[in-house]
Design a protein around this motif. Structure first.
Motif, PDB file in Angstrom:
ATOM      1  N   LEU A   1       0.857  -1.182   0.000  1.00 51.64           N
ATOM      2  CA  LEU A   1       0.000   0.000   0.000  1.00 51.64           C
ATOM      3  C   LEU A   1       0.895   1.235   0.000  1.00 51.64           C
ATOM      4  O   LEU A   1       1.852   1.317   0.776  1.00 51.64           O
ATOM      5  N   THR A   2       0.591   2.193  -0.850  1.00 53.72           N
ATOM      6  CA  THR A   2       1.335   3.451  -0.883  1.00 53.72           C
ATOM      7  C   THR A   2       0.596   4.478  -0.038  1.00 53.72           C
ATOM      8  O   THR A   2      -0.559   4.810  -0.325  1.00 53.72           O
ATOM      9  N   ILE A   3       1.249   4.976   0.991  1.00 54.71           N
ATOM     10  CA  ILE A   3       0.646   5.949   1.906  1.00 54.71           C
ATOM     11  C   ILE A   3       1.360   7.283   1.738  1.00 54.71           C
ATOM     12  O   ILE A   3       2.594   7.345   1.706  1.00 54.71           O
ATOM     13  N   SER A   4       0.579   8.354   1.597  1.00 54.39           N
ATOM     14  CA  SER A   4       1.157   9.698   1.518  1.00 54.39           C
ATOM     15  C   SER A   4       0.484  10.596   2.545  1.00 54.39           C
ATOM     16  O   SER A   4      -0.709  10.464   2.816  1.00 54.39           O
ATOM     17  N   VAL A   5       1.280  11.497   3.115  1.00 55.52           N
ATOM     18  CA  VAL A   5       0.802  12.408   4.156  1.00 55.52           C
ATOM     19  C   VAL A   5       1.002  13.848   3.687  1.00 55.52           C
ATOM     20  O   VAL A   5       2.108  14.225   3.283  1.00 55.52           O
ATOM     21  N   THR A   6      -0.063  14.618   3.719  1.00 57.45           N
ATOM     22  CA  THR A   6      -0.024  16.024   3.325  1.00 57.45           C
ATOM     23  C   THR A   6      -0.113  16.895   4.568  1.00 57.45           C
ATOM     24  O   THR A   6      -0.910  16.627   5.463  1.00 57.45           O
ATOM     25  N   ALA A   7       0.690  17.923   4.619  1.00 54.26           N
ATOM     26  CA  ALA A   7       0.714  18.793   5.800  1.00 54.26           C
ATOM     27  C   ALA A   7      -0.617  19.505   5.989  1.00 54.26           C
ATOM     28  O   ALA A   7      -1.332  19.800   5.037  1.00 54.26           O
ATOM     29  N   ALA A   8      -0.950  19.754   7.242  1.00 61.24           N
ATOM     30  CA  ALA A   8      -2.126  20.540   7.593  1.00 61.24           C
ATOM     31  C   ALA A   8      -1.696  21.575   8.616  1.00 61.24           C
ATOM     32  O   ALA A   8      -0.996  21.258   9.574  1.00 61.24           O
ATOM     33  N   LEU A   9      -2.082  22.801   8.389  1.00 57.62           N
ATOM     34  CA  LEU A   9      -1.713  23.874   9.310  1.00 57.62           C
ATOM     35  C   LEU A   9      -2.385  23.637  10.654  1.00 57.62           C
ATOM     36  O   LEU A   9      -3.586  23.400  10.736  1.00 57.62           O
ATOM     37  N   ARG A  10      -1.600  23.714  11.724  1.00 56.45           N
ATOM     38  CA  ARG A  10      -2.132  23.590  13.076  1.00 56.45           C
ATOM     39  C   ARG A  10      -2.199  24.977  13.701  1.00 56.45           C
ATOM     40  O   ARG A  10      -1.202  25.708  13.694  1.00 56.45           O
ATOM     41  N   VAL A  11      -3.375  25.334  14.219  1.00 61.32           N
ATOM     42  CA  VAL A  11      -3.609  26.655  14.799  1.00 61.32           C
ATOM     43  C   VAL A  11      -3.927  26.496  16.276  1.00 61.32           C
ATOM     44  O   VAL A  11      -4.838  25.749  16.642  1.00 61.32           O
ATOM     45  N   LEU A  12      -3.186  27.180  17.129  1.00 64.63           N
ATOM     46  CA  LEU A  12      -3.419  27.162  18.575  1.00 64.63           C
ATOM     47  C   LEU A  12      -3.498  28.596  19.103  1.00 64.63           C
ATOM     48  O   LEU A  12      -2.553  29.365  18.914  1.00 64.63           O
ATOM     49  N   PRO A  13      -4.617  28.951  19.741  1.00 64.58           N
ATOM     50  CA  PRO A  13      -5.831  28.149  19.915  1.00 64.58           C
ATOM     51  C   PRO A  13      -6.571  27.956  18.596  1.00 64.58           C
ATOM     52  O   PRO A  13      -6.448  28.789  17.689  1.00 64.58           O
ATOM     53  N   ASN A  14      -7.336  26.879  18.515  1.00 63.69           N
ATOM     54  CA  ASN A  14      -8.017  26.522  17.269  1.00 63.69           C
ATOM     55  C   ASN A  14      -9.282  27.367  17.090  1.00 63.69           C
ATOM     56  O   ASN A  14     -10.397  26.927  17.360  1.00 63.69           O
ATOM     57  N   ARG A  15      -9.093  28.584  16.635  1.00 59.56           N
ATOM     58  CA  ARG A  15     -10.215  29.458  16.283  1.00 59.56           C
ATOM     59  C   ARG A  15      -9.779  30.413  15.185  1.00 59.56           C
ATOM     60  O   ARG A  15      -8.574  30.632  14.966  1.00 59.56           O
ATOM     61  N   SER A  16     -10.741  30.984  14.519  1.00 63.24           N
ATOM     62  CA  SER A  16     -10.435  31.808  13.349  1.00 63.24           C
ATOM     63  C   SER A  16     -10.504  33.300  13.631  1.00 63.24           C
ATOM     64  O   SER A  16     -10.081  34.101  12.800  1.00 63.24           O
ATOM     65  N   GLN A  17     -11.052  33.720  14.804  1.00 64.61           N
ATOM     66  CA  GLN A  17     -11.142  35.141  15.135  1.00 64.61           C
ATOM     67  C   GLN A  17     -10.331  35.441  16.399  1.00 64.61           C
ATOM     68  O   GLN A  17     -10.355  34.664  17.356  1.00 64.61           O
ATOM     69  N   PHE A  18      -9.644  36.584  16.376  1.00 66.62           N
ATOM     70  CA  PHE A  18      -8.814  36.992  17.502  1.00 66.62           C
ATOM     71  C   PHE A  18      -8.985  38.485  17.760  1.00 66.62           C
ATOM     72  O   PHE A  18      -9.223  39.269  16.830  1.00 66.62           O
ATOM     73  N   PHE A  19      -8.872  38.855  19.044  1.00 63.06           N
ATOM     74  CA  PHE A  19      -8.833  40.266  19.391  1.00 63.06           C
ATOM     75  C   PHE A  19      -7.436  40.822  19.092  1.00 63.06           C
ATOM     76  O   PHE A  19      -6.441  40.079  19.078  1.00 63.06           O
ATOM     77  N   LYS A  20      -7.399  42.100  18.874  1.00 66.36           N
ATOM     78  CA  LYS A  20      -6.114  42.771  18.728  1.00 66.36           C
ATOM     79  C   LYS A  20      -5.281  42.572  19.993  1.00 66.36           C
ATOM     80  O   LYS A  20      -5.808  42.587  21.110  1.00 66.36           O
ATOM     81  N   TYR A  21      -3.987  42.309  19.810  1.00 67.83           N
ATOM     82  CA  TYR A  21      -2.995  42.067  20.866  1.00 67.83           C
ATOM     83  C   TYR A  21      -3.024  40.643  21.421  1.00 67.83           C
ATOM     84  O   TYR A  21      -2.246  40.333  22.318  1.00 67.83           O
TER      85      TYR A  21
END
Length: 330
Positions: free
Chosen positions: A77-97
């Motif tokens: 079996l040929t297995i390939s792994v593609t990178a995935a961006l890890r975000v900590l904390p895992n959320r898409s909105q942030f306050f300034k600073y």
């Protein structure tokens, strides 16, 4: 193979089982980074006849096969792994600073992948010390970038944009949207795709109002929930939950965030057999057929009546003619 596919994102999990293991066989792999290895000597966790990789990395790319003690081998079996961006904390909105940590992998593979971004000011920008000097008026010496984790401890609105991992060969992970706001309310929703079937909690965070203020949650512009705690939990996420979310705390409104749902491979072992469709009596379908067939039925009846009346009239006319002929002969 579980799940039954050959491509995986970074940090995913997969397992392989081999019938030969119960007979003293081996499960081997051959990767470009480490060469030939036997589970669990060098990779994986072996239990009974199953070898499991709990966290995948790009160096797990390679060929996997079963092998008996006598040297017989299964197909590979040929297995390939593609990178995935890890975000900590895992959320898409942030306050300034606020602070944010981004990563494409562990220290051993950091040279193969790097974090890049597109913002309203720059495109295809690699994460380097240059990220510390955007806009001289907002420069903060405390901002730090350390591989393999790119740690930004003082975010600004100009950091809003699309972030992704990119390899030296030009391979790219799925992009992630990050938004930094001047506002007082943010919606804490996952920056990374949510797996179908999992539960996810959305939080509406305000810098001004208390947690007891009513919070309204919206999806695609439509009110879907109200809460006094500022939280909304979606149990057993499905593809229909994918969409654009925002929240309103008191009178303050957050920006919109897109929540993605990742659907497992339908060919995987969890999919189960596809049952044949069960015939169901559908009264609406019958009604539609009746309505559609009524004009033809009525037409047939009317034509039959007309044909009957015409034959009756023709017979009457024929009988009258015959009677007249007889009268004239007399």
């Amino acid at each position: 193979m579980s799940p039954s596919r050959s491509q995986f994102f970074l940090y995913e999990r997969f397992s392989l089982s081999c019938d030969a293991l119960s007979q003293g066989g081996l499960l081997k792999r051959n990767t470009t980074r480490k060469g030939v290895e036997t589970c669990p000597n060098g990779w994986g966790a072996l239990k009974n006849s199953t070898c499991t990789i709990y966290t995948t990395y790009p160096f797990d790319d390679g060929l996997y096969r079963c092998e008996t003690e006598s040297g017989e081998q299964s197909l590979a079996l040929t297995i390939s792994v593609t990178a995935a961006l890890r975000v900590l904390p895992n959320r898409s909105q942030f306050f300034k600073y606020e602070s944010l940590s981004l990563s494409c992998g562990e220290q051993a593979i950091s040279s193969h992948w790097t974090v890049k971004r597109n913002t309203s000011y720059r495109t295809n920008e690699e994460c380097t010390e240059s990220w510390l000097t955007d806009h001289e008026e907002n420069k903060k010496p405390a901002r730090v970038v350390n591989e393999p984790d790119y740690f930004l401890d003082c975010l600004f609105p100009f950091d809003s944009g699309v972030y992704w991992c990119e390899s030296a060969a030009g391979e790219c992970s799925q992009p992630v949207n990050i938004t930094v706001t001047h506002g007082v309310v943010i919606l804490e929703s996952p920056a990374l795709p949510v797996k179908e079937g999992d539960s996810v909690t959305l939080r509406c965070t305000s810098r001004l109002t208390s947690s007891t203020v009513q919070t309204d949650f919206y999806k695609d512009g439509r009110l879907i929930s109200s809460s006094k705690t500022g939280n909304m939990t979606i149990h057993s996420v499905s593809r229909s939950d994918e969409g654009l979310y925002k929240c309103i705390s008191g009178v303050e409104e957050s920006l919109d965030s897109w929540m993605s749902v990742r659907v497992p491979d339908p060919a995987g072992p969890d999919a189960g057999p596809h049952a044949p469709p069960v015939p169901v009596f559908n009264i609406l379908s019958v009604f539609c057929h009746v309505v559609a067939g009524t004009p033809y039925l009525l037409s047939t009846i009317i034509l039959a009546l007309i044909y009957r009346d015409r034959r009756r009239a023709a017979r009457v006319v024929s009988e009258e003619r015959s009677h007249r002929v007889i009268m004239e002969m007399e």
